[in-house]
Motif scaffolding. Structure first.
Motif, PDB file in Angstrom:
ATOM      1  N   ASP A 128       0.846  -1.195   0.000  1.00 30.21           N
ATOM      2  CA  ASP A 128       0.000   0.000   0.000  1.00 30.21           C
ATOM      3  C   ASP A 128       0.883   1.247   0.000  1.00 30.21           C
ATOM      4  O   ASP A 128       0.614   2.219   0.690  1.00 30.21           O
ATOM      5  N   LYS A 130       1.350   3.640  -1.977  1.00 30.88           N
ATOM      6  CA  LYS A 130       0.745   4.917  -2.377  1.00 30.88           C
ATOM      7  C   LYS A 130       0.129   5.645  -1.189  1.00 30.88           C
ATOM      8  O   LYS A 130       0.143   6.872  -1.126  1.00 30.88           O
ATOM      9  N   ASN A 131      -0.405   4.882  -0.254  1.00 31.91           N
ATOM     10  CA  ASN A 131      -1.101   5.483   0.889  1.00 31.91           C
ATOM     11  C   ASN A 131      -0.293   5.465   2.174  1.00 31.91           C
ATOM     12  O   ASN A 131      -0.821   5.819   3.227  1.00 31.91           O
ATOM     13  N   THR A 132       0.958   5.029   2.084  1.00 30.03           N
ATOM     14  CA  THR A 132       1.796   4.951   3.280  1.00 30.03           C
ATOM     15  C   THR A 132       2.846   6.051   3.217  1.00 30.03           C
ATOM     16  O   THR A 132       3.615   6.117   2.257  1.00 30.03           O
TER      17      THR A 132
END
Length: 165
Positions: A128, A130-132
């Motif tokens: 993940d 992109k969202n981390t």
């Protein structure tokens, strides 16, 4: 006489660990409830969920499974090492090795499990990405490296200490 009484009290005090192991059973139940909650959240949206999101959720299930196995390992080997022997012959379904793990083996298995849990957490963060946030990735990677190095040092230390004996 005083020495024998003191030794008897100290020896009997090992049973004070039993409530700790029972408490870990409640922790195991809590993880089972959390596993059920994750499955209930996953199943209704399975057909609409993207493959990578399903993989992240399954990694969460694997993480809970490793943590649960770790708890079982601590319960049985801790009980067998510190409280009372477990007789695997009483029940044919008990894994015989579970009661035979010594304290050194327990430490190594615990560290191995912690490294595996950390690796799964790191993999989830990278899946993940992109969202981390970068800072979180750095911390996850750094913590994982610390766990790996700690496990290696523990294994080397135990190996060296058994060679000397």
């Amino acid at each position: 006489m005083l020495k024998r009484s003191l030794e008897a009290v100290l020896f009997a005090s090992r049973w004070l660990l039993a409530p700790f192991f029972l408490t870990l059973v409640f922790g195991l139940i809590a993880l089972l409830v959390k596993m059920g909650q994750l499955i209930i959240e996953l199943l209704p949206h399975l057909w609409q969920t993207h493959e990578s999101d399903v993989l992240l959720q399954v990694l969460g299930l694997v993480d809970l499974t490793f943590a649960s196995s770790l708890i079982v390992l601590v319960i049985f080997s801790g009980y067998a090492n510190f409280v009372s022997r477990i007789n695997p012959e009483r029940s044919g379904s008990w894994p015989e090795w579970l009661a035979l793990i010594d304290f050194t083996g327990l430490k190594l298995k615990l560290m191995s499990s912690i490294v595996a849990i950390s690796a799964i957490q790191l993999l989830r963060a990278f899946m993940d990405v992109k969202n981390t946030p970068d800072r979180e990735l750095y911390w996850d990677a750094g913590i994982h490296v610390v766990f790996v190095v700690s496990a290696l040092l523990l294994a080397v230390t135990d190996r060296l200490s058994t060679e000397k004996h």
